[in-house]
Scaffold this motif. Sequence first.
Motif, mmCIF file in Angstrom:
data_model
loop_
_atom_site.group_PDB
_atom_site.id
_atom_site.type_symbol
_atom_site.label_atom_id
_atom_site.label_comp_id
_atom_site.label_asym_id
_atom_site.label_seq_id
_atom_site.Cartn_x
_atom_site.Cartn_y
_atom_site.Cartn_z
ATOM 1 N N GLU A 65 0.809 -1.224 0.000
ATOM 2 C CA GLU A 65 0.000 0.000 0.000
ATOM 3 C C GLU A 65 0.842 1.274 0.000
ATOM 4 O OE1 GLU A 65 -3.135 0.133 2.888
ATOM 5 O OE2 GLU A 65 -3.870 -1.846 2.315
ATOM 6 N N ILE A 66 2.040 1.197 0.587
ATOM 7 C CA ILE A 66 2.912 2.364 0.642
ATOM 8 C C ILE A 66 4.350 1.877 0.820
ATOM 9 C CG2 ILE A 66 2.664 2.645 3.145
ATOM 10 C CD1 ILE A 66 2.736 5.722 2.670
ATOM 11 N N THR A 67 5.280 2.583 0.220
ATOM 12 C CA THR A 67 6.687 2.228 0.393
ATOM 13 C C THR A 67 7.224 2.880 1.664
ATOM 14 O OG1 THR A 67 7.532 4.143 -0.823
ATOM 15 C CG2 THR A 67 7.042 2.129 -2.108
ATOM 16 N N TYR A 68 8.300 2.347 2.154
ATOM 17 C CA TYR A 68 8.939 2.918 3.341
ATOM 18 C C TYR A 68 9.329 4.375 3.080
ATOM 19 C CZ TYR A 68 12.469 3.909 6.865
ATOM 20 O OH TYR A 68 13.198 4.501 7.869
ATOM 21 N N GLU A 69 9.921 4.636 1.936
ATOM 22 C CA GLU A 69 10.370 5.988 1.610
ATOM 23 C C GLU A 69 9.205 6.972 1.607
ATOM 24 O OE1 GLU A 69 11.148 3.220 -0.145
ATOM 25 O OE2 GLU A 69 13.255 3.048 0.458
ATOM 26 N N ARG A 70 8.102 6.568 1.013
ATOM 27 C CA ARG A 70 6.911 7.440 0.973
ATOM 28 C C ARG A 70 6.326 7.599 2.368
ATOM 29 N NH1 ARG A 70 4.593 11.768 -0.547
ATOM 30 N NH2 ARG A 70 2.353 11.608 -0.813
ATOM 31 N N ALA A 71 6.326 6.534 3.146
ATOM 32 C CA ALA A 71 5.812 6.599 4.518
ATOM 33 C C ALA A 71 6.601 7.602 5.348
ATOM 34 C CB ALA A 71 5.845 5.219 5.163
ATOM 35 N N VAL A 72 7.905 7.628 5.169
ATOM 36 C CA VAL A 72 8.739 8.593 5.898
ATOM 37 C C VAL A 72 8.361 10.011 5.485
ATOM 38 C CG1 VAL A 72 11.109 9.440 6.185
ATOM 39 C CG2 VAL A 72 10.648 6.988 6.300
ATOM 40 N N GLU A 73 8.110 10.218 4.196
ATOM 41 C CA GLU A 73 7.739 11.545 3.696
ATOM 42 C C GLU A 73 6.433 12.047 4.295
ATOM 43 O OE1 GLU A 73 7.558 11.468 -0.561
ATOM 44 O OE2 GLU A 73 9.655 10.870 -0.769
ATOM 45 N N VAL A 74 5.464 11.155 4.496
ATOM 46 C CA VAL A 74 4.133 11.568 4.960
ATOM 47 C C VAL A 74 3.871 11.169 6.416
ATOM 48 C CG1 VAL A 74 3.186 11.522 2.629
ATOM 49 C CG2 VAL A 74 2.987 9.491 4.076
ATOM 50 N N ARG A 77 1.222 12.786 8.807
ATOM 51 C CA ARG A 77 -0.197 12.797 8.431
ATOM 52 C C ARG A 77 -1.010 11.679 9.091
ATOM 53 N NH1 ARG A 77 0.491 13.635 1.953
ATOM 54 N NH2 ARG A 77 1.818 15.468 2.080
ATOM 55 N N SER A 78 -0.334 10.698 9.660
ATOM 56 C CA SER A 78 -1.048 9.551 10.234
ATOM 57 C C SER A 78 -0.345 9.090 11.509
ATOM 58 C CB SER A 78 -1.092 8.405 9.219
ATOM 59 O OG SER A 78 -1.456 7.198 9.841
ATOM 60 N N THR A 79 -1.082 9.065 12.612
ATOM 61 C CA THR A 79 -0.479 8.597 13.871
ATOM 62 C C THR A 79 -0.185 7.105 13.796
ATOM 63 O OG1 THR A 79 -2.671 8.300 14.851
ATOM 64 C CG2 THR A 79 -1.540 10.383 15.292
ATOM 65 N N GLU A 80 -1.022 6.339 13.083
ATOM 66 C CA GLU A 80 -0.775 4.901 12.938
ATOM 67 C C GLU A 80 0.521 4.663 12.162
ATOM 68 O OE1 GLU A 80 -3.128 0.895 11.470
ATOM 69 O OE2 GLU A 80 -3.644 2.804 10.541
ATOM 70 N N LEU A 81 0.705 5.395 11.088
ATOM 71 C CA LEU A 81 1.918 5.279 10.287
ATOM 72 C C LEU A 81 3.137 5.722 11.089
ATOM 73 C CD1 LEU A 81 3.034 4.536 7.525
ATOM 74 C CD2 LEU A 81 2.560 6.875 6.783
ATOM 75 N N ASP A 86 8.124 4.567 13.901
ATOM 76 C CA ASP A 86 8.900 4.686 15.137
ATOM 77 C C ASP A 86 9.344 3.310 15.626
ATOM 78 O OD1 ASP A 86 8.653 7.434 15.070
ATOM 79 O OD2 ASP A 86 7.029 7.515 16.561
ATOM 80 N N ALA A 87 8.470 2.319 15.520
ATOM 81 C CA ALA A 87 8.818 0.956 15.935
ATOM 82 C C ALA A 87 9.930 0.388 15.044
ATOM 83 C CB ALA A 87 7.583 0.058 15.882
ATOM 84 N N VAL A 88 9.847 0.639 13.753
ATOM 85 C CA VAL A 88 10.875 0.193 12.810
ATOM 86 C C VAL A 88 12.207 0.852 13.149
ATOM 87 C CG1 VAL A 88 11.631 0.371 10.405
ATOM 88 C CG2 VAL A 88 9.312 -0.391 10.927
ATOM 89 N N ASP A 89 12.189 2.181 13.326
ATOM 90 C CA ASP A 89 13.413 2.910 13.652
ATOM 91 C C ASP A 89 14.043 2.387 14.940
ATOM 92 O OD1 ASP A 89 13.187 4.478 11.409
ATOM 93 O OD2 ASP A 89 12.349 6.207 12.451
ATOM 94 N N GLU A 90 13.231 2.191 15.954
ATOM 95 C CA GLU A 90 13.744 1.729 17.244
ATOM 96 C C GLU A 90 14.355 0.339 17.125
ATOM 97 O OE1 GLU A 90 12.096 0.625 21.675
ATOM 98 O OE2 GLU A 90 11.059 2.185 20.549
ATOM 99 N N ALA A 91 13.680 -0.564 16.434
ATOM 100 C CA ALA A 91 14.183 -1.931 16.280
ATOM 101 C C ALA A 91 15.527 -1.950 15.555
ATOM 102 C CB ALA A 91 13.169 -2.784 15.524
ATOM 103 N N VAL A 92 15.657 -1.151 14.508
ATOM 104 C CA VAL A 92 16.895 -1.143 13.733
ATOM 105 C C VAL A 92 18.008 -0.414 14.484
ATOM 106 C CG1 VAL A 92 17.967 -0.381 11.577
ATOM 107 C CG2 VAL A 92 15.694 -1.421 11.551
ATOM 108 N N GLU A 93 17.686 0.685 15.132
ATOM 109 C CA GLU A 93 18.706 1.433 15.869
ATOM 110 C C GLU A 93 19.284 0.623 17.027
ATOM 111 O OE1 GLU A 93 20.160 4.191 14.870
ATOM 112 O OE2 GLU A 93 18.794 4.323 13.165
ATOM 113 N N GLN A 94 18.515 -0.324 17.573
ATOM 114 C CA GLN A 94 18.998 -1.152 18.670
ATOM 115 C C GLN A 94 19.956 -2.239 18.187
ATOM 116 O OE1 GLN A 94 15.609 -2.622 20.828
ATOM 117 N NE2 GLN A 94 15.167 -0.640 21.731
ATOM 118 N N GLN A 95 19.977 -2.488 16.903
ATOM 119 C CA GLN A 95 20.881 -3.501 16.356
ATOM 120 C C GLN A 95 22.314 -2.979 16.390
ATOM 121 O OE1 GLN A 95 20.048 -6.738 15.115
ATOM 122 N NE2 GLN A 95 18.325 -6.123 16.388
ATOM 123 N N ASP A 96 23.209 -3.818 16.824
ATOM 124 C CA ASP A 96 24.624 -3.465 16.883
ATOM 125 C C ASP A 96 25.327 -4.141 15.712
ATOM 126 O OD1 ASP A 96 27.092 -2.530 17.739
ATOM 127 O OD2 ASP A 96 27.359 -4.160 19.184
#
Length: 148
Positions: A65-74, A77-81, A86-96
């Motif tokens: 329905e939407i690409t990651y890149e487009r989701a970051v851009e918008v 506009r959506s608290t669900e998005l 935020d969950a994706v960012d947190e999961a990846v940032e915790q990776q060493d």
Amino acid sequence: MKALTSLLTIPTLLLLAACGSDSQQTELPQCDDEDVMELVHDIVKDEVKSQLFEVMLAQAGKSGEITYERAVEVKGRSTELATVLDAVDEAVEQQDLRYSEIAQSSEDTALQKVWCSANMMSPGAEKPAIINYTALYSGDDVEVLVTF
């Protein structure tokens, strides 16, 4: 976190550039140069975020329905998005993510370009992922292209 390590198995190609010094580079970049490895790391993190986002969309039944890149851009506009991103960012940032066995396989002095490979390991992974990348100077910038 097993999902994160398996995400890197999808063939991907990404390019980033970073500013270097103010003078034209006359030497070849090195595979383990700090600026090269910083770009490699940024590219890897962006790709993992994109793939994890796609997995989360698929699990929610909203695949494609939407690409990651487009989701970051918008995002605003959506608290669900925003929550998903935020969950994706947190999961990846915790990776060493760690890189080892960085090696140069080829070079082209005329193009100021080197071909490199490295083992990339994340916590909990059973074996490292092998990434291939090129680094080249373009004026006073270094450009890095990563393939998984």
